[in-house]
Structure formats: structure tokens, C-alpha cells
Design a protein around this motif. Structure first.
Motif, PDB file in Angstrom:
ATOM      1  N   PRO A  19       0.760  -1.342  -0.056  1.00 36.75           N
ATOM      2  CA  PRO A  19       0.011   0.012   0.005  1.00 36.75           C
ATOM      3  C   PRO A  19       0.910   1.265   0.049  1.00 36.75           C
ATOM      4  O   PRO A  19       1.690   1.381   0.656  1.00 36.75           O
ATOM      5  CB  PRO A  19      -0.765  -0.054   1.310  1.00 36.75           C
ATOM      6  CG  PRO A  19       0.181  -0.922   2.204  1.00 36.75           C
ATOM      7  CD  PRO A  19       1.090  -1.851   1.384  1.00 36.75           C
ATOM      8  N   VAL A  20       0.491   2.180  -0.802  1.00 38.45           N
ATOM      9  CA  VAL A  20       1.263   3.387  -0.905  1.00 38.45           C
ATOM     10  C   VAL A  20       0.330   4.527  -1.089  1.00 38.45           C
ATOM     11  O   VAL A  20      -0.559   4.549  -1.906  1.00 38.45           O
ATOM     12  CB  VAL A  20       2.115   3.221  -2.216  1.00 38.45           C
ATOM     13  CG1 VAL A  20       1.529   3.149  -3.481  1.00 38.45           C
ATOM     14  CG2 VAL A  20       3.016   4.563  -2.415  1.00 38.45           C
ATOM     15  N   ALA A  21       0.564   5.803  -0.285  1.00 35.03           N
ATOM     16  CA  ALA A  21      -0.201   6.772  -0.275  1.00 35.03           C
ATOM     17  C   ALA A  21       0.489   7.992  -1.131  1.00 35.03           C
ATOM     18  O   ALA A  21       1.837   8.175  -0.880  1.00 35.03           O
ATOM     19  CB  ALA A  21      -0.316   7.201   1.281  1.00 35.03           C
ATOM     20  N   LEU A  22      -0.162   8.924  -1.740  1.00 33.15           N
ATOM     21  CA  LEU A  22       0.093  10.021  -2.211  1.00 33.15           C
ATOM     22  C   LEU A  22      -0.020  11.264  -1.284  1.00 33.15           C
ATOM     23  O   LEU A  22      -1.200  11.440  -0.904  1.00 33.15           O
ATOM     24  CB  LEU A  22      -0.590  10.358  -3.830  1.00 33.15           C
ATOM     25  CG  LEU A  22      -0.458  11.669  -4.164  1.00 33.15           C
ATOM     26  CD1 LEU A  22       1.096  11.620  -4.751  1.00 33.15           C
ATOM     27  CD2 LEU A  22      -1.283  11.788  -5.412  1.00 33.15           C
ATOM     28  N   GLN A  23       0.994  11.819  -0.859  1.00 37.19           N
ATOM     29  CA  GLN A  23       0.848  13.041  -0.185  1.00 37.19           C
ATOM     30  C   GLN A  23       0.720  14.358  -0.987  1.00 37.19           C
ATOM     31  O   GLN A  23       1.798  14.519  -1.897  1.00 37.19           O
ATOM     32  CB  GLN A  23       2.057  13.223   0.911  1.00 37.19           C
ATOM     33  CG  GLN A  23       1.785  14.250   1.752  1.00 37.19           C
ATOM     34  CD  GLN A  23       2.755  15.033   3.001  1.00 37.19           C
ATOM     35  OE1 GLN A  23       3.859  15.143   2.292  1.00 37.19           O
ATOM     36  NE2 GLN A  23       2.501  14.668   4.024  1.00 37.19           N
ATOM     37  N   LEU A  24      -0.327  15.092  -0.640  1.00 40.90           N
ATOM     38  CA  LEU A  24      -0.398  16.266  -1.371  1.00 40.90           C
ATOM     39  C   LEU A  24       0.116  17.720  -0.960  1.00 40.90           C
ATOM     40  O   LEU A  24      -0.075  17.297   0.539  1.00 40.90           O
ATOM     41  CB  LEU A  24      -1.841  16.368  -2.013  1.00 40.90           C
ATOM     42  CG  LEU A  24      -2.279  15.361  -3.001  1.00 40.90           C
ATOM     43  CD1 LEU A  24      -3.706  15.525  -3.293  1.00 40.90           C
ATOM     44  CD2 LEU A  24      -1.460  15.293  -4.342  1.00 40.90           C
ATOM     45  N   GLY A  25       0.319  18.591  -1.362  1.00 42.41           N
ATOM     46  CA  GLY A  25       0.335  19.866  -0.675  1.00 42.41           C
ATOM     47  C   GLY A  25      -0.462  20.859  -1.455  1.00 42.41           C
ATOM     48  O   GLY A  25      -0.586  20.765  -2.651  1.00 42.41           O
ATOM     49  N   GLY A  26      -1.106  21.996  -0.694  1.00 42.88           N
ATOM     50  CA  GLY A  26      -1.925  22.605  -1.617  1.00 42.88           C
ATOM     51  C   GLY A  26      -2.894  23.184  -0.396  1.00 42.88           C
ATOM     52  O   GLY A  26      -2.975  22.850   0.568  1.00 42.88           O
ATOM     53  N   SER A  27      -3.793  24.160  -0.825  1.00 41.06           N
ATOM     54  CA  SER A  27      -4.595  24.870  -0.186  1.00 41.06           C
ATOM     55  C   SER A  27      -6.071  25.335  -0.698  1.00 41.06           C
ATOM     56  O   SER A  27      -7.045  26.084  -0.094  1.00 41.06           O
ATOM     57  CB  SER A  27      -4.174  25.943   0.521  1.00 41.06           C
ATOM     58  OG  SER A  27      -3.660  26.960  -0.196  1.00 41.06           O
ATOM     59  N   VAL A  28      -5.902  25.094  -2.174  1.00 38.54           N
ATOM     60  CA  VAL A  28      -7.246  25.460  -2.869  1.00 38.54           C
ATOM     61  C   VAL A  28      -8.039  24.225  -3.104  1.00 38.54           C
ATOM     62  O   VAL A  28      -7.837  23.295  -3.545  1.00 38.54           O
ATOM     63  CB  VAL A  28      -6.872  25.990  -4.131  1.00 38.54           C
ATOM     64  CG1 VAL A  28      -8.168  26.495  -4.979  1.00 38.54           C
ATOM     65  CG2 VAL A  28      -5.971  27.178  -4.067  1.00 38.54           C
ATOM     66  N   PRO A  29      -9.397  24.291  -2.237  1.00 37.68           N
ATOM     67  CA  PRO A  29     -10.141  22.896  -2.366  1.00 37.68           C
ATOM     68  C   PRO A  29     -10.299  22.269  -3.858  1.00 37.68           C
ATOM     69  O   PRO A  29      -9.977  21.076  -3.951  1.00 37.68           O
ATOM     70  CB  PRO A  29     -11.389  23.368  -1.688  1.00 37.68           C
ATOM     71  CG  PRO A  29     -10.988  24.512  -0.888  1.00 37.68           C
ATOM     72  CD  PRO A  29      -9.916  25.292  -1.657  1.00 37.68           C
ATOM     73  N   GLU A  30     -10.866  22.989  -4.781  1.00 36.54           N
ATOM     74  CA  GLU A  30     -10.898  22.539  -6.096  1.00 36.54           C
ATOM     75  C   GLU A  30      -9.620  21.921  -6.692  1.00 36.54           C
ATOM     76  O   GLU A  30      -9.830  20.802  -7.288  1.00 36.54           O
ATOM     77  CB  GLU A  30     -11.383  23.583  -7.009  1.00 36.54           C
ATOM     78  CG  GLU A  30     -12.821  24.394  -6.784  1.00 36.54           C
ATOM     79  CD  GLU A  30     -12.387  25.256  -5.574  1.00 36.54           C
ATOM     80  OE1 GLU A  30     -11.162  26.096  -5.507  1.00 36.54           O
ATOM     81  OE2 GLU A  30     -13.542  25.599  -4.757  1.00 36.54           O
ATOM     82  N   LYS A  31      -8.475  22.638  -6.494  1.00 41.82           N
ATOM     83  CA  LYS A  31      -7.221  21.920  -7.099  1.00 41.82           C
ATOM     84  C   LYS A  31      -6.923  20.516  -6.283  1.00 41.82           C
ATOM     85  O   LYS A  31      -6.491  19.747  -7.198  1.00 41.82           O
ATOM     86  CB  LYS A  31      -6.112  22.772  -6.809  1.00 41.82           C
ATOM     87  CG  LYS A  31      -6.333  24.160  -7.947  1.00 41.82           C
ATOM     88  CD  LYS A  31      -4.979  24.796  -7.586  1.00 41.82           C
ATOM     89  CE  LYS A  31      -5.176  26.130  -8.479  1.00 41.82           C
ATOM     90  NZ  LYS A  31      -3.864  27.008  -8.244  1.00 41.82           N
ATOM     91  N   LEU A  32      -7.127  20.650  -5.015  1.00 49.83           N
ATOM     92  CA  LEU A  32      -6.861  19.345  -4.127  1.00 49.83           C
ATOM     93  C   LEU A  32      -7.754  18.108  -4.723  1.00 49.83           C
ATOM     94  O   LEU A  32      -7.274  17.313  -4.608  1.00 49.83           O
ATOM     95  CB  LEU A  32      -6.950  20.128  -2.694  1.00 49.83           C
ATOM     96  CG  LEU A  32      -5.568  20.591  -2.087  1.00 49.83           C
ATOM     97  CD1 LEU A  32      -5.982  21.289  -0.774  1.00 49.83           C
ATOM     98  CD2 LEU A  32      -4.483  19.605  -2.156  1.00 49.83           C
ATOM     99  N   ALA A  33      -8.895  18.642  -4.631  1.00 53.40           N
ATOM    100  CA  ALA A  33      -9.897  17.571  -5.170  1.00 53.40           C
ATOM    101  C   ALA A  33      -9.334  16.890  -6.553  1.00 53.40           C
ATOM    102  O   ALA A  33      -9.438  15.846  -6.662  1.00 53.40           O
ATOM    103  CB  ALA A  33     -11.141  18.126  -5.294  1.00 53.40           C
ATOM    104  N   GLU A  34      -9.238  17.780  -7.484  1.00 51.37           N
ATOM    105  CA  GLU A  34      -8.757  17.287  -8.766  1.00 51.37           C
ATOM    106  C   GLU A  34      -7.527  16.495  -8.684  1.00 51.37           C
ATOM    107  O   GLU A  34      -7.408  15.380  -9.420  1.00 51.37           O
ATOM    108  CB  GLU A  34      -8.617  18.500  -9.773  1.00 51.37           C
ATOM    109  CG  GLU A  34      -8.118  18.120 -11.028  1.00 51.37           C
ATOM    110  CD  GLU A  34      -9.214  17.355 -11.819  1.00 51.37           C
ATOM    111  OE1 GLU A  34     -10.327  16.799 -11.258  1.00 51.37           O
ATOM    112  OE2 GLU A  34      -8.910  16.771 -13.154  1.00 51.37           O
TER     113      GLU A  34
END
Ligand SMILES: Cc1cc2nc3c(=O)[nH]c(=O)nc-3n(C[C@H](O)[C@H](O)[C@H](O)COP(=O)(O)O)c2cc1C
Length: 339
Positions: free
Chosen positions: A64-79
Motif C-alpha cells: 500500500p502506497v499513499a500520495l501526499q499532496l500539498g495545497g490549499s485550494v479545495p478544487e485543485k486538491l480535489a482534482e
């Protein structure tokens, strides 16, 4: 959302920029089949606009491998989360703990702990976009905000939008005045706060992170929380994980450094054919024989020769032969490793 396999959070390797790329994760997976892996932080915008295969490709063995995201704009993070799920990741994690100036400049990372509403909105949007778990990695607080009640309200707020897994780096972050490295050593560790979160929110999966060095320590924390995440200890000596599958997951899997090196040689061969330079893999192997009689020799051969232009697997082969020649490796193992 798919049901949580809580067991799979017992032990994980932390997201670490420049360190936990796909090659290091592959190496770790050879040592433990069960430990949960995290990518380096990838900024949402890079996924939306950048070279996705380069940013996101991984080997099937890594699950199992998780993708860590950085961001703070909900629409961009969702996409970005949606793209990550489609790419095959098992979890999307949001970075709420990085204090670096570059990350602060982008308005994300640890400074988001001061904006719980925005984080909740972002995580709700990410959850709507994917079926896999969306999880948070955060600190105890930032700057002058050092109050267990604030932390508990933060967690409660995110739980309110359905976040079920919280990875807590058990120290606060200073947004000004400390480098990222200092922010991983100077603020004191407060494991009691993480234990308390588990007591106050028994239905949530609480993973403790920060300063844990050994599996014995992991086992002790597991009496109080659901999981432990190890970072630097694994990079500095990946074999620290070798007994993990047996001790923490009741599985028989066992391996030797030599077997791991041999498997990395085969992996490197395949990667070299695709144009990956040897050093991209070899740099993560420098600590594989840490603390062993010929560990320094291994390290020297790799660091002197694997970074040269056009270096091939013969460098790994030679390093392996030198280690095996030390006599510390049983002859049948040397044979097994094809030496
Ligand atoms: C080189 C390095 C890079 C890191 N990069 C990230 C990152 O991309 N995302 C993140 O959430 N934390 C990052 N961290 C923090 C780790 O995930 C972890 O929270 C921290 O090192 C504390 O755990 P440890 O004491 O077990 O190392 C990084 C740490 C190091 C040493």
C-alpha cells in the motif's frame, strides 16, 4: 469510501522530500511487505499542470502506497486527489505539517493549522472526489498556538467532514526563525498529546510520528495509539524495518541485506533500461549495510562510482562482491545472491 483496514496503519514510512521517491520506496518494500509507504509531498498544481508520469509513477510492488499532496485550494486538491486515485494510489494524504518558507509561501503545509475551516473545506472536497481514504498529517500546533484544546478542535473539525486517519508529528512547528531541519529537532516531542487524542477520539485512527528510532519503541507506542510512522530512522538504516512483518504483523517474511541488494540490482537493471541513471537508485542504497563490518566500503564504492555518467549495474555488482568477500556473509547466501 472503502472501509479502513486499520491494521495497515500500524507502521508506516514518512513522506520525505527528496528521500521517499519511488526508488527508495521500492527498496523499503523489499525489506517489509506490510509497512505503509508515502510519497514525497507533491504540490497539487504540479499534478494538474506538470509531467504526471514523472511525478506519480510507482511500481506495483509498492502497495500500500499513499500520495501526499500539498495545497490549499479545495478544487485543485480535489482534482489532484482524483488523478492520484486514478493513478492507483491507496490513500491521499494532505500535508499540514511542513514549515518550510517555500511551502508557507504557497500558503500550505503547517500554516494551514491556523486555518481549520479552509482545511476542512479542502478535505471535504477531496473526500467527495475519491473513494480511497483521505488522511491528514499535521503537527501539535504552530508558533504561539500550543494548546491541546486547539489541537483537539482541529482534529474534531476534520473528523466532522469524514477524515478518519490523523498522522500527528508530535511537536509543534515554528513558522519563523527555524529551518525545516531545526523544526524536526528543536520543538520538544509531546507524545502524551497524541496518546490523549486517541483517548478523546477512540473511533479515529491516530498515528504517532516524530523521533521514533526502533521497533521496540514502535511496539511501546502501539499500546497507546493505532499506528507509528518512522521517517529518518528508516532512511538512515532501512534494515531497522527487517523484523517488522514478523513482530508487528505476524508474518513469516524475512530477508537479508544481501538479498535486498541483489533484488535492487535486478530492479536497477530494469530501470536503467528505461533511462533512469544509476545514482537515482544507488543514493538510496548507501545505508543498506549500515553498521555492518563492510558497510563503509559498500558506501564508498557506491558513492564514488555510481554517480558517474553511464554507470551501470556493474558498480552494484562490485560493491556486493566486496561485501560478500568480507566473509561476514555465509557462503550459501553469497551463492544465493549469484556471487
Ligand atoms: C528530508 C526530509 C524531508 C521531509 N519531507 C516531508 C514531506 O514532504 N512531507 C511531510 O509531511 N513531512 C516531511 N518530512 C517530515 C517527516 O515526514 C516526519 O514528519 C519527520 O521527519 C518526523 O519523523 P521522524 O522523527 O521519524 O523522522 C520530511 C522530513 C525529512 C527528514
Amino acid at each position: 469510501m472503502t472501509p479502513l483496514d486499520q491494521d495497515s496503519y500500524r507502521l508506516s514510512v514518512a513522506p520525505m522530500l527528496d528521500w521517499t521517491d519511488r526508488h527508495f520506496r521500492y527498496l523499503v518494500r523489499l525489506i517489509s511487505r506490510r509497512v505503509r509507504l508515502y510519497t514525497e509531498m507533491v504540490v497539487d498544481q504540479s499534478i494538474l499542470l506538470g509531467n504526471r508520469p514523472k511525478l506519480l509513477d510507482f511500481s506495483p510492488e509498492e502497495h500500500p502506497v499513499a500520495l501526499q499532496l500539498g495545497g490549499s485550494v479545495p478544487e485543485k486538491l480535489a482534482e489532484a486527489a482524483r488523478i492520484g486515485e486514478a493513478w492507483g494510489y491507496d490513500e491521499i494524504n494532505l500535508n499540514l505539517g511542513c514549515p518550510s518558507e517555500r511551502v508557507q509561501g504557497g500558503g500550505f503545509g503547517a500554516c494551514l493549522m491556523l486555518e481549520p475551516d479552509l482545511v476542512a473545506e479542502s478535505m471535504a472536497a477531496m473526500r467527495q472526489a475519491v473513494k480511497i481514504p483521505v488522511t491528514a498529517k499535521h503537527r501539535l500546533g504552530v508558533d504561539e498556538v500550543e494548546d491541546y484544546r486547539y489541537l483537539a478542535r482541529f482534529v474534531e473539525k476534520l473528523a466532522g467532514v469524514g477524515v478518519g486517519v490523523f498522522i500527528v508529528h508530535a511537536r509543534k512547528a515554528y513558522l519563523k526563525g527555524l529551518s525545516p531541519a531545526e523544526n524536526r529537532t528543536i520543538p520538544p516531542l509531546r507524545y502524551d498529546w497524541v496518546y490523549r487524542l486517541k483517548q478523546d477520539f477512540p473511533h479515529l485512527t491516530i498515528v504517532l510520528n516524530g523521533g521514533v528510532r526502533t521497533l521496540e519503541e514502535v511496539q511501546a507506542h502501539l499500546a497507546k495509539v493505532d499506528g507509528v510512522m518512522l521517517g529518518r530512522a528508516v532512511y538512515e538504516d532501512p534494515f531497522v524495518l527487517e523484523p517488522a512483518d514478523r513482530r508487528l504483523f505476524g508474518e513469516a517474511h524475512a530477508t537479508t541485506r544481501l538479498e535486498v541488494a541483489q533484488a535492487m540490482l535486478r530492479y536497477a537493471e530494469a530501470q536503467l533500461e528505461q533511462g533512469t541513471p544509476l545514482w537515482a537508485m544507488a543514493r538510496h542504497m548507501l545505508n543498506l549495510f549500515k553498521g555492518q563490518p563492510r558497510g563503509r566500503l559498500w558506501r564508498r564504492v557506491l558513492s564514488e562510482r555510481a554517480c558517474r555518467r553511464g554507470a551501470g549495474v556493474e558498480v552494484l555488482q562490485e560493491a556486493l562482491e566486496r561485501v560478500a568477500a568480507s566473509g561476514e556473509v555465509a557462503p550459501e547466501l553469497a551463492h544465493h545472491a549469484g556471487l
